[in-house]
Enzyme design. Structure first.
Site, PDB file in Angstrom:
ATOM      1  N   GLU A 417      48.706  34.618  44.006  1.00 13.72           N
ATOM      2  CA  GLU A 417      48.624  33.034  44.717  1.00 13.72           C
ATOM      3  C   GLU A 417      49.978  33.107  45.556  1.00 13.72           C
ATOM      4  OE1 GLU A 417      48.515  30.391  41.329  1.00 13.72           O
ATOM      5  OE2 GLU A 417      46.458  30.885  41.028  1.00 13.72           O
ATOM      6  N   ASN A 470      41.274  33.142  42.183  1.00 12.40           N
ATOM      7  CA  ASN A 470      41.602  32.315  40.867  1.00 12.40           C
ATOM      8  C   ASN A 470      41.014  30.793  41.044  1.00 12.40           C
ATOM      9  OD1 ASN A 470      43.276  34.521  40.271  1.00 12.40           O
ATOM     10  ND2 ASN A 470      45.244  33.332  40.703  1.00 12.40           N
ATOM     11  N   TRP A 554      41.452  33.304  32.116  1.00 12.59           N
ATOM     12  CA  TRP A 554      42.819  32.982  32.040  1.00 12.59           C
ATOM     13  C   TRP A 554      42.983  31.969  30.928  1.00 12.59           C
ATOM     14  CZ3 TRP A 554      46.867  35.255  34.001  1.00 12.59           C
ATOM     15  CH2 TRP A 554      48.192  34.720  34.249  1.00 12.59           C
TER      16      TRP A 554
END
Length: 683
Positions: A417, A470, A554
């Site tokens: 990220e 993600n 996650w």
């Protein structure tokens, strides 16, 4: 399309009758001392490395230790310096040998002193480092070891901020002093094992290996002998070879070719087969021996068909993990590391993303033995300063060299990220290009990967060999079903790009059960059943798309983020499938266990939603058993068979009676009866 076949040979921990240094992925004949008892004081203390420094006000701690538990226990945490001191008598057995001190991990920076002399400074909180102390130790007297530690921010160190996870301070992994002969298999090469095995060719008839050994001599150079022995899993000797080492230089690399006939592959959870290599350096009777295990395998990734292990499709059904527990932070025992891997294995996962930094060596070893494929990565996370280039390259080099020899590791993660808002020439883009080149120069056998929260094409994207994303559809944005739409559109628009999901998940608090009170994504109410439903929907989307080369939940465990105030418990990310203390497996854990683990299991969902206000209810069962029978208060209600492909059975419109109701389900596999029981109260 990334079709390169990767050939890897790696090492794991094996328990033998030998002196070892804890959690280092090799076994040696070396004398070893574990440094566990230390004096400790938080704060800035000048000259605390001096022998006559007064430590009467200091406390006593056991290493592994962290001084950042306030990050878990209250909002905010101490970010600054602390000191550790210990004294040791170096045994006479180490005299006339070379002596080393090795730290497996200190968060986040460490300045080390021995007998008031500075040995060096290590920057980076997750990798091991080592110093030779032969000329500094003293015999027949106490040797003072002092370590100044800090976890304060440093924009030249990755990660540059703690927005996603805590930056714990302290000597939170083991410390050892050990000795070797004056000619050794070098432990000093980036604190690595000193031995690297590269698989060059592999067929069903023959595996060709090149073993590279870093050897070192501190005396006048005379020839020594290196002997190699390879054993199969049953400890049968299959290869024996000798080699003369001239020691033309004090530090050098020696290589040797070995061949294994009719090799057996390390084949993930199906058969994590390990060979054993014994390397012995003999210099006129002074012997340094290192024993390691290794595995043989190939893998590749195809944009249409996903991940292949040993030329066969292999789903990477994965979880991401942080390395911390509620009562210990990151200062974990071997038993806690074992517990974490056992829980992951029990759920049936085939892969682990060990995020967002280098993990304990023991966790990689346990993954080797369990057959769990590992995504290993450095802490280049979220933000950047433009000044962290040197440290990022250092930490990647340490990650690869210290863990090169684990068969479980299939990919080196370069970033997570990181957003390059200023274009293709922004510092993180240039750094990622350098990191990718560095990774391939150090390890020609593995892929690189990165985890993006941007679009399919971005400034940071697709520099590494593999890209994953993600995605939190239905939590931070959109609806659950949007995951399928995104995957299908991405597959259509970018057919040449391999698609992976590096993170997916939502919060779930086991103490909150009323779905009507949901406050996503940053409110104070995250009902457990909302998390369960999300995973039911999202896993089916992923499962039905075999082109998805990897997917990682996650997170496997709840973990701490200081300053967060979400889901009803401060300083906690609730997205785990198991609670922070590992005491409770959430409903979603059992959903995946029913779908991923072939061992017979049966579980009634919403067991903690035990106060009911409606007499009519559904009973949801997660099970891999074909036929299940429901009993209410001891009486059979009915039996149902599996009709869907998610190993879920729902008994609809079950009538509860006022007061306590015992709901029990039973199933049978061959002669084995599997059952689960809960009590719900109707008010």
């Amino acid at each position: 399309m990334y079709q390169k076949i990767i050939l890897v040979v790696c090492f794991v921990f094996i328990q033998l009758k030998a002196t070892i240094y804890s959690q280092v992925n090799h076994i040696t004949t070396r004398t070893n001392i574990n440094l566990t008892d230390w004096k400790f004081k938080k704060g800035i203390w000048y000259n605390a490395q001096k022998k006559d420094y007064n430590t009467n006000s200091w406390g006593n701690v056991k290493v592994p230790h962290t001084y950042s538990m306030d990050a878990i226990e209250k909002t905010g945490y101490y970010k600054g310096e602390a000191w550790y001191r210990t004294s040791i008598d170096v045994p006479q057995s180490m005299k006339n040998e070379r002596i080393f001190i090795r730290f497996e991990g200190v968060g986040q920076e460490a300045q080390v002193y021995l007998n008031e002399k500075s040995l060096g400074k290590h920057i980076g909180g997750y990798s091991a480092f080592i110093y030779e102390i032969t000329d500094v130790v003293e015999f027949n007297k106490k040797n003072l070891i002092a370590v100044k530690v800090t976890n304060e921010p440093n924009f030249k160190r990755i990660p540059v901020d703690d927005k996603l996870f805590n930056h714990y301070g302290g000597i939170y992994r083991p410390v050892q002093i050990f000795s070797t002969p004056k000619q050794n298999i070098s432990p000093n090469y980036y604190a690595s094992p000193g031995i690297f095995i590269e698989q060059q060719e592999l067929s069903s008839q023959l595996a060709t290996l090149e073993i590279k050994i870093h050897v070192s001599s501190s005396t006048k150079n005379k020839p020594s002998t290196l002997s190699y022995k390879v054993f199969d899993r049953e400890n049968n000797l299959i290869i024996s070879k000798n080699q003369l080492v001239s020691f033309s230089e004090k530090e050098q690399i020696v290589s040797q070719k070995l061949e294994i006939e009719n090799p057996i592959l390390w084949n993930g959870k199906m058969n994590p087969y390990l060979y054993k290599l014994e390397v012995e350096l003999n210099h006129y009777g002074k012997i340094d021996k290192v024993i390691q295990a290794f595995g043989l395998r190939t893998f590749k990734v195809d944009p249409e068909k996903g991940f292949f292990l040993n030329d066969k499709p292999y789903r990477l059904n994965g979880v991401a993990i942080h390395q911390e527990w509620k009562d210990n932070g990151p200062a974990l025992s071997n038993e806690q590391h074992q517990k974490d891997i056992d829980l992951i294995d029990e759920m049936g996962a085939t892969s682990i993303r060990m995020s967002h930094y280098q993990h304990s060596d023991l966790q990689y070893q346990l993954a080797d033995k369990k057959g769990l494929l590992v995504w290993a990565e450095i802490p280049f996370v979220h933000d950047y300063s433009g000044r962290e280039q040197g440290n990022a390259k250092q930490q990647l080099r340490e990650l690869i060299l210290q863990n090169y020899n684990h068969p479980s590791i299939y990919v080196w993660g370069l970033w997570n990220e990181v957003r390059a808002w200023k274009g293709k020439n922004a510092p993180p883009v240039l750094l990622t290009q350098d990191l990718n080149k560095l990774a391939h120069s150090l390890d020609k056998t593995r892929l690189t990967a990165s985890a993006s929260d941007r679009g399919m094409i971005s400034n940071m994207g697709n520099i590494s060999d593999l890209q994953a994303w993600n995605k939190y559809f239905g939590w931070y944005y959109g609806e659950y079903e949007d995951m399928g739409k995104w995957l299908d559109n991405a597959r259509k628009e970018y057919p040449e790009i391999e698609l992976g999901i590096s993170e997916y998940g939502v919060g779930g608090n086991i103490y909150q059960q009323d779905v009507a009170k949901l406050e996503k994504p940053i409110g104070n109410y995250f009902p457990e059943s909302v998390q369960t439903n999300y995973h039911e929907v999202t896993w089916k989307i992923i499962k039905d798309r075999p082109f998805v080369w990897s997917s990682y939940i996650w997170n496997m465990f709840d973990f701490s983020v200081a300053g967060w105030n979400r889901g009803g418990i401060q300083n906690l990310n609730h997205k785990g499938l198991v609670t922070f203390d590992r005491a409770i497996k959430k409903d979603a854990f059992y959903f995946y266990k029913a779908n991923w683990n072939k061992e017979p299991m049966l579980y009634i969902a919403e067991q903690r939603n035990n106060i009911r206000t409606s007499s009519k209810t559904n009973v949801k069962i997660f099970t891999n058993i074909n036929k299940v029978t429901l009993y209410l208060n001891g009486k059979k209600v009915r039996s149902l068979k599996q009709t869907a492909d998610l190993n879920t059975i729902i008994f609809e419109n079950i009538n509860l009676t006022k007061g306590k109701n015992i709901i029990e389900v039973k199933g049978k596999i061959q002669k084995e009866i599997v059952a689960h029981k809960v009590i719900w109260e109707l008010k």
